[in-house]
Design a protein around this motif. Structure first.
Motif, PDB file in Angstrom:
ATOM      1  N   ARG A  62       0.826  -1.214   0.000  1.00 19.17           N
ATOM      2  CA  ARG A  62       0.000   0.000   0.000  1.00 19.17           C
ATOM      3  C   ARG A  62       0.854   1.254   0.000  1.00 19.17           C
ATOM      4  O   ARG A  62       0.572   2.232  -0.669  1.00 19.17           O
ATOM      5  CB  ARG A  62      -0.945   0.009   1.210  1.00 19.17           C
ATOM      6  N   ARG A  63       1.897   1.245   0.827  1.00 18.48           N
ATOM      7  CA  ARG A  63       2.867   2.330   0.850  1.00 18.48           C
ATOM      8  C   ARG A  63       4.234   1.766   0.505  1.00 18.48           C
ATOM      9  O   ARG A  63       4.465   0.570   0.594  1.00 18.48           O
ATOM     10  CB  ARG A  63       2.903   3.006   2.227  1.00 18.48           C
ATOM     11  N   LEU A  64       5.142   2.639   0.138  1.00 21.84           N
ATOM     12  CA  LEU A  64       6.460   2.197  -0.316  1.00 21.84           C
ATOM     13  C   LEU A  64       7.196   1.415   0.761  1.00 21.84           C
ATOM     14  O   LEU A  64       7.893   0.434   0.488  1.00 21.84           O
ATOM     15  CB  LEU A  64       7.284   3.409  -0.755  1.00 21.84           C
ATOM     16  N   ILE A  65       7.034   1.832   2.004  1.00 22.01           N
ATOM     17  CA  ILE A  65       7.764   1.185   3.097  1.00 22.01           C
ATOM     18  C   ILE A  65       7.125  -0.135   3.509  1.00 22.01           C
ATOM     19  O   ILE A  65       7.723  -0.936   4.233  1.00 22.01           O
ATOM     20  CB  ILE A  65       7.852   2.150   4.310  1.00 22.01           C
ATOM     21  N   ASP A  66       5.881  -0.396   3.070  1.00 22.30           N
ATOM     22  CA  ASP A  66       5.189  -1.624   3.455  1.00 22.30           C
ATOM     23  C   ASP A  66       5.642  -2.835   2.660  1.00 22.30           C
ATOM     24  O   ASP A  66       5.479  -3.967   3.114  1.00 22.30           O
ATOM     25  CB  ASP A  66       3.663  -1.450   3.271  1.00 22.30           C
ATOM     26  N   GLY A  67       6.162  -2.622   1.451  1.00 23.06           N
ATOM     27  CA  GLY A  67       6.520  -3.733   0.597  1.00 23.06           C
ATOM     28  C   GLY A  67       7.907  -4.275   0.888  1.00 23.06           C
ATOM     29  O   GLY A  67       8.633  -3.829   1.792  1.00 23.06           O
ATOM     30  N   ALA A  68       8.294  -5.267   0.078  1.00 27.79           N
ATOM     31  CA  ALA A  68       9.593  -5.915   0.257  1.00 27.79           C
ATOM     32  C   ALA A  68      10.692  -5.272  -0.576  1.00 27.79           C
ATOM     33  O   ALA A  68      11.873  -5.556  -0.349  1.00 27.79           O
ATOM     34  CB  ALA A  68       9.472  -7.395  -0.115  1.00 27.79           C
ATOM     35  N   MET A  69      10.336  -4.409  -1.540  1.00 23.76           N
ATOM     36  CA  MET A  69      11.361  -3.822  -2.401  1.00 23.76           C
ATOM     37  C   MET A  69      12.309  -2.915  -1.633  1.00 23.76           C
ATOM     38  O   MET A  69      13.539  -2.981  -1.819  1.00 23.76           O
ATOM     39  CB  MET A  69      10.676  -3.043  -3.533  1.00 23.76           C
ATOM     40  N   PHE A  70      11.783  -2.061  -0.760  1.00 23.99           N
ATOM     41  CA  PHE A  70      12.635  -1.123  -0.032  1.00 23.99           C
ATOM     42  C   PHE A  70      13.663  -1.839   0.846  1.00 23.99           C
ATOM     43  O   PHE A  70      14.870  -1.545   0.747  1.00 23.99           O
ATOM     44  CB  PHE A  70      11.773  -0.172   0.798  1.00 23.99           C
ATOM     45  N   PRO A  71      13.289  -2.786   1.711  1.00 25.12           N
ATOM     46  CA  PRO A  71      14.334  -3.475   2.495  1.00 25.12           C
ATOM     47  C   PRO A  71      15.271  -4.318   1.639  1.00 25.12           C
ATOM     48  O   PRO A  71      16.450  -4.475   1.977  1.00 25.12           O
ATOM     49  CB  PRO A  71      13.537  -4.336   3.483  1.00 25.12           C
ATOM     50  N   LEU A  72      14.798  -4.868   0.519  1.00 24.39           N
ATOM     51  CA  LEU A  72      15.684  -5.638  -0.364  1.00 24.39           C
ATOM     52  C   LEU A  72      16.767  -4.751  -0.971  1.00 24.39           C
ATOM     53  O   LEU A  72      17.963  -5.101  -0.969  1.00 24.39           O
ATOM     54  CB  LEU A  72      14.867  -6.308  -1.466  1.00 24.39           C
ATOM     55  N   VAL A  73      16.355  -3.607  -1.506  1.00 25.13           N
ATOM     56  CA  VAL A  73      17.329  -2.680  -2.090  1.00 25.13           C
ATOM     57  C   VAL A  73      18.265  -2.149  -1.011  1.00 25.13           C
ATOM     58  O   VAL A  73      19.481  -2.032  -1.223  1.00 25.13           O
ATOM     59  CB  VAL A  73      16.597  -1.531  -2.807  1.00 25.13           C
ATOM     60  N   LEU A  74      17.717  -1.851   0.167  1.00 29.05           N
ATOM     61  CA  LEU A  74      18.545  -1.347   1.260  1.00 29.05           C
ATOM     62  C   LEU A  74      19.565  -2.388   1.712  1.00 29.05           C
ATOM     63  O   LEU A  74      20.731  -2.057   1.994  1.00 29.05           O
ATOM     64  CB  LEU A  74      17.651  -0.930   2.431  1.00 29.05           C
ATOM     65  N   LEU A  75      19.179  -3.655   1.767  1.00 30.57           N
ATOM     66  CA  LEU A  75      20.111  -4.709   2.155  1.00 30.57           C
ATOM     67  C   LEU A  75      21.230  -4.848   1.128  1.00 30.57           C
ATOM     68  O   LEU A  75      22.408  -5.009   1.494  1.00 30.57           O
ATOM     69  CB  LEU A  75      19.354  -6.029   2.301  1.00 30.57           C
ATOM     70  N   LEU A  76      20.883  -4.783  -0.155  1.00 31.29           N
ATOM     71  CA  LEU A  76      21.899  -4.874  -1.198  1.00 31.29           C
ATOM     72  C   LEU A  76      22.883  -3.714  -1.105  1.00 31.29           C
ATOM     73  O   LEU A  76      24.118  -3.910  -1.181  1.00 31.29           O
ATOM     74  CB  LEU A  76      21.220  -4.897  -2.566  1.00 31.29           C
ATOM     75  N   ILE A  98      23.345  -5.167   9.232  1.00 38.37           N
ATOM     76  CA  ILE A  98      23.128  -6.244   8.262  1.00 38.37           C
ATOM     77  C   ILE A  98      22.155  -7.298   8.798  1.00 38.37           C
ATOM     78  O   ILE A  98      21.181  -7.654   8.118  1.00 38.37           O
ATOM     79  CB  ILE A  98      24.461  -6.873   7.845  1.00 38.37           C
ATOM     80  N   PRO A  99      22.352  -7.838  10.027  1.00 42.80           N
ATOM     81  CA  PRO A  99      21.366  -8.811  10.537  1.00 42.80           C
ATOM     82  C   PRO A  99      19.959  -8.232  10.673  1.00 42.80           C
ATOM     83  O   PRO A  99      18.963  -8.925  10.404  1.00 42.80           O
ATOM     84  CB  PRO A  99      21.933  -9.216  11.906  1.00 42.80           C
ATOM     85  N   VAL A 100      19.870  -6.958  11.075  1.00 49.19           N
ATOM     86  CA  VAL A 100      18.543  -6.338  11.205  1.00 49.19           C
ATOM     87  C   VAL A 100      17.864  -6.251   9.846  1.00 49.19           C
ATOM     88  O   VAL A 100      16.666  -6.545   9.713  1.00 49.19           O
ATOM     89  CB  VAL A 100      18.664  -4.946  11.857  1.00 49.19           C
ATOM     90  N   LEU A 101      18.594  -5.873   8.811  1.00 48.35           N
ATOM     91  CA  LEU A 101      18.015  -5.764   7.477  1.00 48.35           C
ATOM     92  C   LEU A 101      17.624  -7.132   6.930  1.00 48.35           C
ATOM     93  O   LEU A 101      16.593  -7.275   6.256  1.00 48.35           O
ATOM     94  CB  LEU A 101      19.003  -5.078   6.532  1.00 48.35           C
ATOM     95  N   VAL A 102      18.434  -8.166   7.194  1.00 50.09           N
ATOM     96  CA  VAL A 102      18.079  -9.511   6.750  1.00 50.09           C
ATOM     97  C   VAL A 102      16.778  -9.965   7.410  1.00 50.09           C
ATOM     98  O   VAL A 102      15.882 -10.517   6.758  1.00 50.09           O
ATOM     99  CB  VAL A 102      19.232 -10.493   7.060  1.00 50.09           C
ATOM    100  N   ALA A 103      16.669  -9.729   8.729  1.00 47.24           N
ATOM    101  CA  ALA A 103      15.430 -10.092   9.429  1.00 47.24           C
ATOM    102  C   ALA A 103      14.240  -9.318   8.885  1.00 47.24           C
ATOM    103  O   ALA A 103      13.143  -9.867   8.719  1.00 47.24           O
ATOM    104  CB  ALA A 103      15.590  -9.846  10.929  1.00 47.24           C
ATOM    105  N   LEU A 104      14.434  -8.042   8.557  1.00 53.49           N
ATOM    106  CA  LEU A 104      13.345  -7.229   8.022  1.00 53.49           C
ATOM    107  C   LEU A 104      12.901  -7.740   6.654  1.00 53.49           C
ATOM    108  O   LEU A 104      11.697  -7.790   6.361  1.00 53.49           O
ATOM    109  CB  LEU A 104      13.792  -5.767   7.926  1.00 53.49           C
ATOM    110  N   VAL A 105      13.852  -8.141   5.815  1.00 56.30           N
ATOM    111  CA  VAL A 105      13.505  -8.682   4.496  1.00 56.30           C
ATOM    112  C   VAL A 105      12.710  -9.978   4.641  1.00 56.30           C
ATOM    113  O   VAL A 105      11.698 -10.194   3.964  1.00 56.30           O
ATOM    114  CB  VAL A 105      14.779  -8.911   3.665  1.00 56.30           C
ATOM    115  N   VAL A 106      13.160 -10.861   5.538  1.00 52.94           N
ATOM    116  CA  VAL A 106      12.450 -12.128   5.750  1.00 52.94           C
ATOM    117  C   VAL A 106      11.017 -11.872   6.216  1.00 52.94           C
ATOM    118  O   VAL A 106      10.059 -12.496   5.723  1.00 52.94           O
ATOM    119  CB  VAL A 106      13.215 -12.992   6.775  1.00 52.94           C
ATOM    120  N   ILE A 107      10.851 -10.941   7.146  1.00 48.60           N
ATOM    121  CA  ILE A 107       9.512 -10.650   7.670  1.00 48.60           C
ATOM    122  C   ILE A 107       8.628 -10.050   6.591  1.00 48.60           C
ATOM    123  O   ILE A 107       7.471 -10.449   6.402  1.00 48.60           O
ATOM    124  CB  ILE A 107       9.613  -9.710   8.881  1.00 48.60           C
TER     125      ILE A 107
END
Length: 440
Positions: A62-76, A98-107
């Motif tokens: 619904r919002r940019l921060i709600d999806g998986a694209m933002f944490p995926l790009v941020l992790l990369l 790095i671990p926090v971003l990985v956990a966020l992507v998984v969630i």
């Protein structure tokens, strides 16, 4: 060669001291730059792909921060920044980021995929919380350095099943891998279904629904096979189980298998499509969904009938809109015998023509259909092109118009009349009374 188990948090002191060094500000600045770049790239991708209105998108939400694209790009970007910064100074902030971003992507990926694949399932919320807690717990163990220690201890707990040796670590890793593979399969199948069903109507909708169901079933099957392999189960040992399942389908599950096969046949042949008005076993309604096992038919009154697909194959089904969406309806009106037939005919036709849902071509027709016991019976027939909006409501409106027109013009709607004949019988003659006995 002896191996040594990993040590827990052996550099915790130096790691904490790193947060007091000025170099940590450089790491934080790099993270801020990564966040800004990730936000800009995600926003640009959303606009390029025209996903602003896709509220159920896994990547954007619904919002940019709600999806998986933002944490995926941020992790990369964070991995790239860490590779650059680690050549210049010791790391401190990146060891947590790095671990926090990985956990966020998984969630994000797990939760969004479950929400898209199982929209109304009541157990989705509990599974989302489970994924979140497990991801954050793994992140804490990773950051603290306890994760390698726990994995090494779990690897020592093992048991033998036949010729296969399983450890607790292998079992847990297999379950996690199985969950990841199944979520990925659901993600891909949901994306394919969204693409196929977008702007599809009529026969295209049914065909694409069949392709979507087949794709999801194939991906789930492949994901299950990969998950079993990840756990360490020998798939050749399942040949006997597969034979037993085949026998079970042949005997006990033949109805279930027949319904699934019938569902794909219906979708492939397009003899019935989503949106068609059909009559099955004296139940008439509009097809709202065709699943692999059953079809949902919704009547104009709001009731829904779940019909097994096998019944739609082996029984007679009336498709009221296969070639044309138009539906013919009729209503019967009785008037007195002394009524003006021409006037009644014009009034009935005008009563139907004044409603917008009644088609003007072909126009409504009026016929003197019967000489009833109480009056002349006229049948008013008309066509409508939107039966999905209801058939009883338009018939009721036309009946109201007919009743009003007849009353305004003084035309009588007769009541049932019966003639009662009463037969009068002559009074029955009484026999003469006997004479009283005389005294001698």
């Amino acid at each position: 060669m002896a191996t040594t188990a990993p040590q827990p948090i052996d550099d915790i002191g130096r790691w904490l001291e790193g947060f007091t060094q000025p170099t940590v500000l450089v790491e934080l600045a790099a993270l801020v730059v990564c966040i800004a770049l990730a936000w800009g790239l995600s926003w640009a991708l959303r606009n390029v792909l025209r996903m602003q209105d896709e509220k159920t998108s896994v990547l954007f939400g619904r919002r940019l921060i709600d999806g998986a694209m933002f944490p995926l790009v941020l992790l990369l970007l964070a991995y790239v920044a860490r590779a650059i910064v680690t050549k210049l100074m010791p790391l401190a902030a990146f060891k947590v980021a790095i671990p926090v971003l990985v956990a966020l992507v998984v969630i994000r990926v797990g939760v969004k995929v479950l929400q898209v694949a199982f929209t109304t399932a009541p157990w989705v919320r509990a599974l989302e919380r489970t994924i979140s807690w497990m991801a954050w717990l793994a992140m804490v163990l990773w950051v603290s350095g306890l994760l390698p220690v726990i994995l090494a201890e779990l690897d020592d707990i093992s048991w033998k099943i036949g010729s296969t040796t399983l450890s607790l670590r292998t079992l847990i890793e297999g379950i996690v891998t199985a969950g990841a593979v199944l979520i990925l399969s659901l993600w891909v199948s949901s994306a394919i279904e969204t693409r196929l069903l977008r702007k599809a109507v009529g026969s295209d909708l049914s065909l694409r629904k069949a392709v979507s169901n087949a794709t999801r079933a194939l991906l789930m099957f492949v994901g299950l096979i990969i998950a079993l392999s990840a756990v360490g189960i020998d798939l050749t040992a399942l040949s006997v189980l597969g034979g037993a399942i085949g026998v079970g389908i042949g005997f006990g599950l033949q109805k279930l298998a027949s319904n699934y096969v019938s569902g794909f046949v219906i979708l492939a042949e397009r003899s019935m499509r989503i949106g068609d008005n059909v009559r099955v076993d004296n139940f008439e309604g509009r097809i709202t969904d065709i699943n692999a096992r059953y079809t949902v038919i919704r009547s104009p009154t709001g009731r829904e009938s779940i019909v097994p697909n096998e019944l739609l194959i082996i029984n007679r089904v009336e498709n009221l809109s296969l070639a044309d969406n138009r539906v013919w309806q009729s209503t019967v009106v009785s008037v007195a015998y002394d009524s003006d037939v021409a006037l009644v005919t014009s009034l009935l036709q005008a009563a139907a023509m004044e409603h917008a849902r009644v088609l003007k071509d072909p126009a409504p027709s009026v016929a003197l259909s019967n000489f009833g016991a109480d009056g002349l019976e006229f049948t008013l027939g008309y066509w409508i092109a939107d039966p999905e909006n209801g058939t009883l409501n338009i018939r009721s409106l036309i009946n109201f118009s007919v009743l009003s027109a007849l009353r305004e013009n003084g035309i009588e709607i007769p009541y049932p009349q019966r003639v009662l004949h009463v037969l009068r019988r002559p009074p029955r003659e009484e026999p003469p009374a006997a004479a009283p006995p005389s005294d001698s």
